[in-house]
Design a protein around this motif. Structure first.
Motif, PDB file in Angstrom:
ATOM      1  N   VAL A 157      12.709   0.598  28.380  1.00 15.44           N
ATOM      2  CA  VAL A 157      12.882  -0.501  29.241  1.00 15.44           C
ATOM      3  C   VAL A 157      13.950  -1.355  29.278  1.00 15.44           C
ATOM      4  O   VAL A 157      14.801  -1.108  29.040  1.00 15.44           O
ATOM      5  CB  VAL A 157      12.105  -1.671  27.830  1.00 15.44           C
ATOM      6  CG1 VAL A 157      11.982  -3.385  29.480  1.00 15.44           C
ATOM      7  CG2 VAL A 157      10.491  -1.902  27.734  1.00 15.44           C
TER       8      VAL A 157
ATOM      9  N   TRP B 128      11.662  -4.016  32.962  1.00 15.60           N
ATOM     10  CA  TRP B 128      10.591  -2.877  33.847  1.00 15.60           C
ATOM     11  C   TRP B 128      10.942  -1.860  32.798  1.00 15.60           C
ATOM     12  O   TRP B 128      12.252  -1.464  32.103  1.00 15.60           O
ATOM     13  CB  TRP B 128      10.699  -3.186  34.798  1.00 15.60           C
ATOM     14  CG  TRP B 128      11.087  -3.897  35.971  1.00 15.60           C
ATOM     15  CD1 TRP B 128      11.959  -5.147  36.803  1.00 15.60           C
ATOM     16  CD2 TRP B 128      10.204  -4.159  36.779  1.00 15.60           C
ATOM     17  NE1 TRP B 128      11.958  -6.083  36.739  1.00 15.60           N
ATOM     18  CE2 TRP B 128      10.466  -5.393  37.316  1.00 15.60           C
ATOM     19  CE3 TRP B 128       9.175  -4.437  36.768  1.00 15.60           C
ATOM     20  CZ2 TRP B 128       9.568  -6.948  38.262  1.00 15.60           C
ATOM     21  CZ3 TRP B 128       7.965  -5.102  37.910  1.00 15.60           C
ATOM     22  CH2 TRP B 128       8.367  -5.945  38.034  1.00 15.60           C
TER      23      TRP B 128
ATOM     24  N   HIS C 141       1.667  -4.525  39.706  1.00 16.67           N
ATOM     25  CA  HIS C 141       3.475  -4.611  39.151  1.00 16.67           C
ATOM     26  C   HIS C 141       2.956  -4.882  37.319  1.00 16.67           C
ATOM     27  O   HIS C 141       3.734  -5.030  36.709  1.00 16.67           O
ATOM     28  CB  HIS C 141       4.400  -5.191  39.324  1.00 16.67           C
ATOM     29  CG  HIS C 141       4.691  -6.830  39.229  1.00 16.67           C
ATOM     30  ND1 HIS C 141       3.081  -7.245  40.447  1.00 16.67           N
ATOM     31  CD2 HIS C 141       4.484  -7.998  38.142  1.00 16.67           C
ATOM     32  CE1 HIS C 141       3.624  -8.879  40.147  1.00 16.67           C
ATOM     33  NE2 HIS C 141       4.672  -8.892  38.984  1.00 16.67           N
TER      34      HIS C 141
ATOM     35  N   GLY D 106       7.392   1.765  36.421  1.00 17.62           N
ATOM     36  CA  GLY D 106       7.464   0.466  37.648  1.00 17.62           C
ATOM     37  C   GLY D 106       6.576  -0.618  37.550  1.00 17.62           C
ATOM     38  O   GLY D 106       6.578  -1.763  37.908  1.00 17.62           O
ATOM     39  N   TYR D 107       6.382  -1.302  35.728  1.00 14.41           N
ATOM     40  CA  TYR D 107       5.510  -1.959  35.373  1.00 14.41           C
ATOM     41  C   TYR D 107       5.980  -2.853  34.852  1.00 14.41           C
ATOM     42  O   TYR D 107       7.137  -2.146  34.616  1.00 14.41           O
ATOM     43  CB  TYR D 107       4.120  -1.418  34.848  1.00 14.41           C
ATOM     44  CG  TYR D 107       3.225  -0.743  35.616  1.00 14.41           C
ATOM     45  CD1 TYR D 107       1.904  -1.769  36.554  1.00 14.41           C
ATOM     46  CD2 TYR D 107       3.313   0.428  35.884  1.00 14.41           C
ATOM     47  CE1 TYR D 107       0.622  -1.322  36.697  1.00 14.41           C
ATOM     48  CE2 TYR D 107       1.797   0.633  36.486  1.00 14.41           C
ATOM     49  CZ  TYR D 107       1.050  -0.386  37.444  1.00 14.41           C
ATOM     50  OH  TYR D 107      -0.099   0.510  37.866  1.00 14.41           O
ATOM     51  N   GLN D 108       5.546  -4.288  35.088  1.00 15.83           N
ATOM     52  CA  GLN D 108       6.552  -5.157  34.704  1.00 15.83           C
ATOM     53  C   GLN D 108       6.021  -5.171  32.407  1.00 15.83           C
ATOM     54  O   GLN D 108       5.024  -4.266  32.329  1.00 15.83           O
ATOM     55  CB  GLN D 108       6.677  -6.411  34.877  1.00 15.83           C
ATOM     56  CG  GLN D 108       7.268  -7.833  33.990  1.00 15.83           C
ATOM     57  CD  GLN D 108       6.551  -9.049  34.970  1.00 15.83           C
ATOM     58  OE1 GLN D 108       7.110  -9.346  36.310  1.00 15.83           O
ATOM     59  NE2 GLN D 108       5.884  -9.787  34.041  1.00 15.83           N
TER      60      GLN D 108
ATOM     61  N   SER E 110       8.354  -9.222  30.195  1.00 15.87           N
ATOM     62  CA  SER E 110       9.274  -8.899  30.809  1.00 15.87           C
ATOM     63  C   SER E 110      10.483  -8.079  29.736  1.00 15.87           C
ATOM     64  O   SER E 110      11.490  -8.066  29.653  1.00 15.87           O
ATOM     65  CB  SER E 110       9.760  -9.633  31.449  1.00 15.87           C
ATOM     66  OG  SER E 110       9.720 -10.200  32.187  1.00 15.87           O
TER      67      SER E 110
END
Length: 538
Positions: A16, A20, A287, A294-296, A316
């Motif tokens: 992370v 993200w 997202h 690329g995903y939250q 997040s």
């Protein structure tokens, strides 16, 4: 961790960066969360809900559901819009900004829900255009006036024409066959009102998204889960629609739906998909809903795949610490402006014959249209506890018109007293039900003194109350106080004999004219099948 795309459980590190997901595999990090022996899944998403039903301001709602694993919700704020117009929706959008729970909105398309309801003022196409320009407004909210859409009402079609490039949620209880075809052909692509497998199956075959609802009152999960076994998870997602805060605190939010689905035989992987990537896909939140690059980084650490109670919720990529309180301006309060009532306002003159009666259906928002000969006294129809016939009234509260709709309801179990609320879907006029006109009068008076809320009256005395001063819908109190007072009101209602589902949520839906079969507004009784105002006397 679960890959929602392949339904695989992968033994990997999750990297992370800045909230993200940077990658999956083997990584070294400056900060490490050890999830050994845990299951990591995406944060849960509620595909359709009304914040107002929780009675909580957005910060208190976030404090309630984040520990339960809900990291994003899609709101239809049509309750607030009925009371405060677009100004109220713009305020709520601003109040949700910066909170660690992601609040997305749909522009409320049905203010009023039908011509039989009386909001503060209607929302026209121009109002919706202004809302659709706001960041985090995703599309048009549930099109509740389904008869208007099916019959090509020009006003409803004008609203649908605004949906270029956005999507539209539906609301079509009991609609099947050619009528459903017309509704879908108008561009509406989801529905959360299916009650039976037949209704759900036809919606899926029509290309709609089936939003399976498990609300505090309308509990449709168990009835519709067979469709998951029959067709898989494609175009199906979970939502809560209307939930009481005490229900969420006791039974969970979306995580409770996942738990129940798994207990009913749905594979854990499929249940998680219905609560994560599927609602994100329907709402084009590309997202959210998955653990992939690329995903939250909204992540839940679970001890097991049975209880679905997160050991940790990362929003997040971080633990949630401080949740700021929103500014609540004075203008969103003081919304109860009804003409004062007396006992005489609740009198129903009667010369004999049968009356149309609202019949409650356990655990559902639909009702029955019954006919009964009411008891009479001094030339008036009166409540009759021995036959479970309570009097009900809806009183216009926005413009002080003095307009009152009167009727009777069966199935509450009330023996005495009165219950009243300024939460009455969807126009949110005052709804009061009782066995005694004096108690009904006192309950309505007390709502005015509180500036909105829910009230229980017994023998002229207030036995419980929950103030809801923000638009008569939301409390400005901490979560613990709201739950305590809400539970006290429920207990007080049951002490008067109430025996049905959650008392005040049940009461609120009796005023919703777009749900069959018989409802009541300030304009009178509404036959949901014929979609017209009908007299009390048969």
């Amino acid at each position: 961790m679960l890959s929602v795309f392949t339904r695989e459980w992968l033994e990997v590190d999750i990297a992370v960066a800045d909230g993200w997901i940077a990658g999956l595999g083997e990584y070294e990090g400056r900060e490490i969360v050890d999830a050994s022996g845990r299951f990591v899944v995406p944060g849960f998403i509620d595909a359709h809900m009304h914040l107002e039903s929780t009675k909580l301001l957005p910060d208190e709602f976030a404090r309630l559901v984040l520990p339960l694993g809900t990291t994003a919700v899609v709101l239809d704020p049509h309750e607030l819009a009925n009371v405060l117009g677009t100004d109220g929706v713009h305020w709520l959008l601003d109040a949700c900004d910066g909170l660690p729970l992601d609040f997305y909105f749909m522009a409320s398309s049905s203010i009023p829900a039908s011509e039989f309801e009386s909001p503060r003022r209607p929302l026209l196409a121009g109002d919706l255009e202004s809302l659709l320009r706001r960041r985090r407004v995703l599309g048009l909210a549930e099109m509740m006036n389904f008869p208007g859409v099916i019959n090509a009402d020009p006003d409803e079609l004008e609203k649908l024409a605004l949906a270029t490039g956005v999507h539209v949620d539906g609301h079509a209880p009991g609609v099947l066959g050619r009528s459903l075809n017309a509704y879908v052909a108008a561009g509406i692509r989801s529905d959360h009102e299916a009650l039976t497998p037949e209704e759900g199956r036809e919606r899926l075959r029509s290309g709609m998204w089936l939003l399976i609802r498990e609300a505090s009152m309308a509990r449709n999960l168990q009835a519709l889960l067979p469709l998951v076994h029959e067709f898989g998870t494609n175009r199906i997602a979970f939502c809560t629609d209307d939930r009481d805060p005490e229900d969420i605190a006791e039974n969970g939010h979306i995580n409770g739906m996942v738990r129940e689905a798994v207990a009913a035989g749905v594979a854990p992987e499929d249940a998680i998909v219905l609560a994560t990537v599927n609602p994100a896909t329907w709402h084009r939140l590309w997202h959210l809903g998955a653990i992939a690059p690329g995903y939250q980084a909204d992540l839940l650490l679970l001890d097991d795949l049975e209880r679905f109670e997160p050991e940790m919720t990362l929003k997040s990529g971080r633990l949630v610490d401080e949740i700021p309180e929103p500014l609540v301006p004075e203008w969103v309060k003081h919304s109860v402006r009804n003409k004062p009532v007396t006992e005489a306002d609740f009198r129903v003159p009667w010369s004999g014959g049968k009356a149309r009666v609202i019949g409650l259906v356990p655990d559902q928002v639909v009702t029955e249209l019954l006919t009964e000969e009411p008891a009479t006294a001094d030339g008036a129809a009166v409540a009759d506890p021995d036959r479970d016939l309570a009097k009900i009234a809806v009183i216009e509260r926005h413009l002080g018109t003095g307009r009152i709709g009167l009727g009777f309801v069966r199935g509450s179990g009330l023996r005495r007293g009165a219950l009243a609320s300024t939460v009455a879907h969807d126009a949110h006029n005052i709804v009061v039900v009782g066995m005694d006109d004096r108690d009904m009068t006192r309950a309505v008076q007390r709502l005015g003194e509180l500036g909105g809320g829910i009230v229980v009256v017994d023998s002229g005395e207030i036995s419980a109350e929950l103030p809801l001063p923000v638009a008569g819908l939301l409390a400005d109190a901490p979560l613990a106080d709201v739950i305590r007072l809400s539970l006290a009101c429920n207990d007080a209602a049951r002490a008067l004999g109430w025996s049905g589902a959650t008392p005040f949520l049940t009461l609120s839906f009796l005023a919703l004219s777009v749900i069959p079969s018989l409802k009541i507004t300030d304009r009178g009784l509404v036959d949901g099948a014929a979609f017209e105002i009908v007299p009390l006397q048969v």
